[in-house]
Design an enzyme around this catalytic site. Structure first.
Site, mmCIF file in Angstrom:
data_model
loop_
_atom_site.group_PDB
_atom_site.id
_atom_site.type_symbol
_atom_site.label_atom_id
_atom_site.label_comp_id
_atom_site.label_asym_id
_atom_site.label_seq_id
_atom_site.Cartn_x
_atom_site.Cartn_y
_atom_site.Cartn_z
ATOM 1 N N ASN A 98 0.832 -1.217 0.000
ATOM 2 C CA ASN A 98 0.000 0.000 0.000
ATOM 3 C C ASN A 98 0.856 1.253 0.000
ATOM 4 O OD1 ASN A 98 -2.914 -0.379 0.036
ATOM 5 N ND2 ASN A 98 -2.561 -1.589 1.873
ATOM 6 N N HIS A 127 -3.212 3.080 -2.091
ATOM 7 C CA HIS A 127 -4.369 2.333 -1.605
ATOM 8 C C HIS A 127 -5.239 1.753 -2.721
ATOM 9 C CE1 HIS A 127 -7.494 1.496 1.466
ATOM 10 N NE2 HIS A 127 -6.452 1.475 2.261
ATOM 11 N N ASP A 130 -6.298 -2.098 -3.170
ATOM 12 C CA ASP A 130 -7.656 -2.655 -3.330
ATOM 13 C C ASP A 130 -7.718 -3.600 -4.524
ATOM 14 O OD1 ASP A 130 -8.466 -1.235 -1.169
ATOM 15 O OD2 ASP A 130 -9.728 0.194 -2.248
ATOM 16 N N GLU A 169 -6.541 -7.515 5.082
ATOM 17 C CA GLU A 169 -5.919 -8.328 4.025
ATOM 18 C C GLU A 169 -5.844 -9.786 4.444
ATOM 19 O OE1 GLU A 169 -3.925 -8.214 6.798
ATOM 20 O OE2 GLU A 169 -2.049 -8.407 5.672
#
Ligand code: GH3
Ligand code: MG
Ligand code: MG
Length: 333
Positions: free
Chosen positions: A203, A208, A212, A239
């Site tokens: 990340n 971000h 995703d 996660e």
């Protein structure tokens, strides 16, 4: 009574030429229950475009057909010899598999008392005889539409919005359910917990939104590995993912856990910030309750899988570790 022989317990597919723009045409399953074949014939003629129609001439037959395959809607005559429509409705509402199926009463005398009795028995609406086609079609369409919306809401309440897998709530419910089933059947139950390695660094490096997309790709890979209809893949949180494997022994659980680790590595999603690999990897912790017992809890199965996952991380990540689960509920290495 030609209609009885021709229609009893049979399915009739709709003609697709007819248009119903609110409830999807031709996709619903309706059970029509009436001891009068003429009423069945009249309702059947009006409702054919909605989808599959099944017919029952008694309450007993209705319950048997509904149990075989739960319908989307039941149209139920009140006055029948033997089991009354009210009794049929109460029985449907008492059955966990059928209690969500909407029931509409079709009745010749719609006095206040019988409407109250019907609603208290769990019905959603009343249709009066003599039957007026536009009214019947409109009311059935409304109920099928509501049913579709309820189902869609129920589905979305159980689904993780980002990955499309089962969400945590659904996982908790299913694990409880499968645990009880495994206790009853004396069958093994396996659980695999999965965690993306160095995902914080991913990340931080890629942002971000890329994180995703990575979660979505990992979820798809997990979904592709588990193939039995009874298996459940869920997003456990952040996660972390979980896979519930009913009727799966230790060998099967280890096999699946290793396949999951391999499947994610095979995606080859670049991870330049990982201290260990050039691509995204996961660690897996698996455990199996050989014969689950009612005095132990599924939470203990989660603890055992979590301990195995911790070990997999500790041993260098990108691998699966299996931890045995003892009947006393204690994890053994
Ligand atoms: P380890 O290998 O030990 O598991 O390290 P890790 O970095 O994966 O573990 P850590 O628990 O430190 O970090 C998890 C990260 O997962 C932190 C958080 O930013 C990220 N994460 C959790 N949920 C989401 C999400 O929905 N989207 C995105 N993009 N990131 C998420
Ligand atoms: Mg984590
Ligand atoms: Mg992680």
């Amino acid at each position: 009574m030609p209609i009885v022989g021709a229609m009893e317990g049979k399915s009739v597919q709709s003609s697709s030429a007819y248009r119903h723009d609110q409830a999807e045409p031709g996709t619903s399953s309706i059970l029509i229950v009436d001891d009068d074949p003429a009423s069945i014939q009249a309702l059947g003629g009006m409702l054919t475009p909605f989808g599959e129609l099944r017919f029952a001439l008694s309450g007993e037959e209705a319950l048997s057909l509904a149990t075989q395959a739960p319908p989307d809607l039941v149209l139920l005559d009140v006055n029948m010899p033997g089991m009354s429509g009210f009794d049929v409705c109460r029985r449907l509402k008492a059955d966990p598999r059928l209690c969500e199926t909407p029931v509409v009463f079709v009745t010749g005398h719609s006095d206040l008392a019988s409407e109250v009795t019907g609603l208290e028995a769990g019905a959603v609406d009343f249709i009066s005889k003599p039957l007026a086609q536009p009214l019947v079609v409109a009311r059935v369409r409304t109920q099928l539409r509501l049913r579709q919306l309820t189902e869609a809401l129920r589905q979305s309440a159980r689904t993780d919005g980002l990955t499309g897998l089962a969400n945590r709530r659904s996982f908790d419910e299913e694990l409880q359910h499968e645990w009880r089933r495994a206790c009853r059947r004396q069958e093994p139950l396996s659980l695999v917990l999965l965690d993306i390695d160095h995902f914080k660094a991913f990340n931080d490096h890629y942002g971000h939104p890329a994180g995703d997309r990575c979660l979505q790709a990992v979820a798809r890979a997990i979904g592709a590995v588990i193939r039995r209809p009874s298996d459940l893949a869920a997003r456990y949180g952040g996660e972390e993912f979980a896979v519930v494997l009913p009727a799966t022994d230790a060998g099967g659980a280890q096999h699946i856990a290793q396949n999951l680790v391999r499947a994610v590595a095979a995606l080859e999603i670049p991870h330049a910030a990982s201290p260990q690999a050039r691509h995204v990897t996961i660690s897996a912790g698996a455990t199996t309750a050989l014969r689950p017992e009612r005095n132990t809890q599924p939470a203990q199965l989660i603890d055992a899988a979590d301990a195995a996952l911790y070990q997999a991380k500790h041993l260098g990540r990108n691998q699966a570790v299996f931890t045995a689960f003892s009947p006393s509920g204690q994890a053994e290495s």
